[in-house]
Design an enzyme around this catalytic site. Structure first.
Site, mmCIF file in Angstrom:
data_model
loop_
_atom_site.group_PDB
_atom_site.id
_atom_site.type_symbol
_atom_site.label_atom_id
_atom_site.label_comp_id
_atom_site.label_asym_id
_atom_site.label_seq_id
_atom_site.Cartn_x
_atom_site.Cartn_y
_atom_site.Cartn_z
ATOM 1 N N SER A 16 62.221 138.690 59.285
ATOM 2 C CA SER A 16 62.723 137.359 58.890
ATOM 3 C C SER A 16 61.645 136.299 58.753
ATOM 4 O O SER A 16 61.869 135.136 59.066
ATOM 5 C CB SER A 16 63.787 136.843 59.877
ATOM 6 O OG SER A 16 64.815 137.769 60.001
ATOM 7 N N THR A 191 46.519 134.280 67.285
ATOM 8 C CA THR A 191 46.276 135.168 66.133
ATOM 9 C C THR A 191 46.338 136.659 66.506
ATOM 10 O O THR A 191 46.294 137.510 65.631
ATOM 11 C CB THR A 191 44.884 134.906 65.515
ATOM 12 O OG1 THR A 191 43.894 135.285 66.471
ATOM 13 C CG2 THR A 191 44.700 133.455 65.132
ATOM 14 N N PRO A 193 48.711 138.752 67.520
ATOM 15 C CA PRO A 193 49.728 139.602 66.876
ATOM 16 C C PRO A 193 49.356 139.952 65.436
ATOM 17 O O PRO A 193 49.570 141.072 64.994
ATOM 18 C CB PRO A 193 51.001 138.749 66.921
ATOM 19 C CG PRO A 193 50.783 137.781 68.030
ATOM 20 C CD PRO A 193 49.312 137.513 68.070
ATOM 21 N N GLN A 195 46.270 140.213 64.249
ATOM 22 C CA GLN A 195 45.190 141.207 64.306
ATOM 23 C C GLN A 195 45.758 142.603 64.550
ATOM 24 O O GLN A 195 45.365 143.580 63.922
ATOM 25 C CB GLN A 195 44.202 140.854 65.422
ATOM 26 C CG GLN A 195 43.485 139.530 65.205
ATOM 27 C CD GLN A 195 42.563 139.208 66.377
ATOM 28 O OE1 GLN A 195 41.890 140.079 66.909
ATOM 29 N NE2 GLN A 195 42.545 137.959 66.795
ATOM 30 N N GLY A 357 85.773 138.452 49.704
ATOM 31 C CA GLY A 357 85.895 139.276 50.908
ATOM 32 C C GLY A 357 86.750 140.504 50.678
ATOM 33 O O GLY A 357 87.307 140.708 49.595
ATOM 34 N N CYS A 384 86.646 135.266 43.639
ATOM 35 C CA CYS A 384 87.061 136.662 43.804
ATOM 36 C C CYS A 384 88.265 136.749 44.742
ATOM 37 O O CYS A 384 89.360 136.380 44.339
ATOM 38 C CB CYS A 384 85.887 137.532 44.254
ATOM 39 S SG CYS A 384 86.125 139.243 43.742
ATOM 40 N N HIS A 510 81.945 136.518 40.087
ATOM 41 C CA HIS A 510 81.101 135.841 41.076
ATOM 42 C C HIS A 510 80.102 134.937 40.362
ATOM 43 O O HIS A 510 78.981 135.374 40.051
ATOM 44 C CB HIS A 510 80.340 136.873 41.916
ATOM 45 C CG HIS A 510 81.207 137.640 42.843
ATOM 46 N ND1 HIS A 510 81.374 137.305 44.168
ATOM 47 C CD2 HIS A 510 81.992 138.723 42.626
ATOM 48 C CE1 HIS A 510 82.204 138.159 44.734
ATOM 49 N NE2 HIS A 510 82.598 139.033 43.825
ATOM 50 N N GLU A 512 78.329 132.736 41.517
ATOM 51 C CA GLU A 512 77.153 132.465 42.376
ATOM 52 C C GLU A 512 75.970 133.386 42.081
ATOM 53 O O GLU A 512 74.831 133.036 42.376
ATOM 54 C CB GLU A 512 77.543 132.550 43.862
ATOM 55 C CG GLU A 512 77.874 133.939 44.413
ATOM 56 C CD GLU A 512 79.314 134.369 44.228
ATOM 57 O OE1 GLU A 512 79.995 133.824 43.330
ATOM 58 O OE2 GLU A 512 79.764 135.279 44.956
HETATM 59 N N1 GLN Z 1 88.895 142.620 47.997
HETATM 60 C C1 GLN Z 1 89.093 142.113 46.674
HETATM 61 C C2 GLN Z 1 88.996 143.196 45.621
HETATM 62 O O1 GLN Z 1 88.444 144.251 45.872
HETATM 63 C C3 GLN Z 1 88.133 140.989 46.378
HETATM 64 C C4 GLN Z 1 86.695 141.424 46.320
HETATM 65 C C5 GLN Z 1 85.726 140.282 46.435
HETATM 66 O O2 GLN Z 1 86.060 139.187 46.878
HETATM 67 N N2 GLN Z 1 84.481 140.532 46.101
HETATM 68 O O3 GLN Z 1 89.449 143.028 44.539
#
Ligand code: GLN
Length: 536
Positions: A16, A191, A193, A195, A357, A384, A510, A512
């Site tokens: 990370s 330093t 770590p 090395q 989800g 989604c 999506h 995003e």
């Molecule tokens: N679970 C839902 C599906 O499979 C939505 C998937 C999601 O939100 N990426 O259609």
């Protein structure tokens, strides 16, 4: 054709530290100098791809245009360099072994004993070079996941060592990112770590060319000298990476530290013109000095690990900058939301996003959040599963379809307003079998989304198995929830909206995954703009 240049970014001391951001920042700098560059990620886990991983394990699963389920770092790469990645940009141990074992089963190894060296390492080298051969990139940056010293990274480190030997040190360099911890009791930066970490690399035959030192305090020249001397690099190859207030500042910091210049030198390339980061700088200024501020709720069930919704939160940062606004995002755990407390939990927000989800956990909380947004005219953005919850909520509370649900949550629901897609019905395997990647979506001309996109067709990325059940289309339409985006080939609903509401849009795709610094996504930009005008 000039030789491709390979840059490997390894990590030591701790995980990370931001190898992904350093890789993306260097790519940005090289790109701003006019060369073509791509970034790939090596992941040492045995999953073939992260699609089968719970977000708690590894954060968000990112999806490419060509439908690969990949590590979230690919999202950073795209957001920084504004170029799509592909299936080839993410290599996992699982996928490497899968192809070697498949070849062995076909008899391709002609009776030889198949071994980690040379067969696994050869396959790793082949995969690393695929990007340079399929597409015409001058520079291929490869981020090595994990930390040097991990048993599972060894074949990759060996592959890098061999590549360096085969292609020559002027064509391959290794940048090693480590941590220089600050010990507050003695007031010192340490330093040792670093090395030790470099020693580990040396044990495996790799002398790093450049060291990037992550630190919370500035490094003075004594520290730099000490690291240079004991790690066997020149002073200009010791680069400071001080904690930044936003990841988007890192390219600017790396420019100051001349990471790009040193990289080019090590790769025997002319320096050329200076990296032009003027637009990037403007964006960072906006992120750091916002004029306005709003509060948005993100309702999801993986909220304990912020990386689970990485692309959504970054899309909000991009959209906030366009609107000169700091968007404070509060993660609300959907399992904690119910009809009784929703007002208390969500009442103070200027906008509500319901996250993607899988599975039933937390679903009723999401539905309660949608209802609250719909009934109180609060800007609502469903992504989604968020769209699917909006459909279920509307079916139950507006259409009066008691027990309406998604078949994913309730197999016996009397009203499966969200149902399994036809092509998914015979699917048994979980990995890589969803509707994945980019598909076209036609936009209805008289719709809110048409005003937003100002286009009749868009193309967006997907990751789902369930869909809006078109048998209910008329009922929804008559009651005021409209399908304003559809897939032209399959008739699959991509967007639903409630035109009478201030801003109520749900998308099956999506958005995003496509928002970048250079091209913030119009849906996020408009959502934030509307939320801002409704500021509480
Ligand atoms: N679970 C839902 C599906 O499979 C939505 C998937 C999601 O939100 N990426 O259609």
């Amino acid at each position: 054709m000039p030789t491709k240049k390979y840059i490997f970014v390894t990590g030591g001391v701790a995980s990370s530290l931001g190898k992904g951001i350093i890789s993306a920042s260097l790519a940005k700098l090289l790109q701003s100098r006019g060369v073509s560059v791509t970034i790939q990620k090596l992941d040492p886990y045995i999953n073939v791809d992260p699609g089968t991983l719970n977000p708690y394990e590894h954060g968000e699963c990112y999806v490419t245009n060509d439908g690969a389920e990949t590590d979230l770092d690919l999202g950073h790469y795209e957001r920084f360099i504004n170029l799509p990645t592909t299936q080839d940009n993410n290599i996992t141990t699982g996928s490497v072994y899968q192809s070697v074992i498949n070849k062995e089963r076909k008899g391709d190894y002609l009776g030889k004993t198949v071994q980690v060296i040379p067969h696994i390492t050869d396959e790793i080298k082949r995969r690393i070079r695929v990007l340079g051969t399929k597409q015409n990139f001058d520079f291929i940056i490869t981020e090595m996941g994990g930390t040097v010293g991990d048993i599972e990274s060894l074949p990759y480190i060996e592959a890098i060592r061999q590549l360096k030997w085969e292609l020559g040190s002027g064509n391959v360099i290794v940048i090693h990112l480590t941590l220089v911890p600050f010990i507050s009791a003695s007031g010192e930066l340490k330093t040792k770590p670093t090395q030790h970490s470099v020693k580990l690399l040396l044990e495996n035959g790799i002398q790093p060319d450049i060291l990037v030192l992550r630190t919370e305090k500035p490094l003075n020249s004594d520290i730099r000298k000490k690291v240079a001397l004991f790690c066997n690099v020149d002073m200009t190859s010791v680069v400071e990476s001080i904690d930044a207030s936003t990841i988007y500042e890192v390219p600017l910091m790396m420019k100051k530290e001349k990471l790009d210049v040193t990289t080019l030198k090590k790769l025997h390339m002319p320096e050329g013109k200076e990296a032009d980061l003027a637009d990037w700088k403007k964006f960072v200024e906006k992120v750091k000095n916002p004029v306005k501020k709003i509060h948005i709720a993100l309702v999801g069930k993986y909220v304990e690990l912020p990386d689970s919704y990485k692309s959504i939160t970054e899309s909000i940062v991009h959209a906030g900058a366009v609107n000169d606004c700091k968007v404070s995002v509060t993660n609300i755990h959907s399992e904690n939301v119910n009809e009784g407390n929703v007002d208390e939990l969500l009442g103070d927000f200027s906008g509500i996003i319901v996250a993607p989800g899988f599975g039933t956990r937390g679903i009723e909380g999401k539905i309660a959040a949608v209802r609250y947004a719909r009934e109180n005219n609060i800007p609502f953005f469903g992504i989604c599963l968020g769209l699917q919850c909006a459909v279920i909520e509307f079916a139950r509370n507006v259409l009066g379809l008691t027990g309406a649900n998604s078949r994913e949550m309730d197999r016996r629901t009397p009203y499966p307003v969200i149902d399994l897609m036809e092509e998914q019905k015979d699917v048994i395997d979980k990995g890589g079998t969803m509707r994945l990647g980019a598909y076209d979506c036609n936009i209805a001309e008289k719709s809110r989304v048409f005003e937003i996109f100002k286009r009749k067709q868009i193309r967006e990325r997907h990751r789902h198995r369930y869909e809006f059940n078109n048998q209910f289309m008329d009922e929804f339409d008559k009651a005021g929830m409209k399908a304003s985006g559809m897939n032209p080939e399959t008739g699959l609903v991509e967007i639903m909206e409630i035109p009478s509401h201030k801003w109520f849009i749900g998308v099956q795709f999506h958005p995003e995954y496509q928002s970048t610094v250079q091209k913030p996504h119009p849906l996020f930009v408009d959502f934030i703009k509307t939320a801002l005008s409704e500021k509480k």
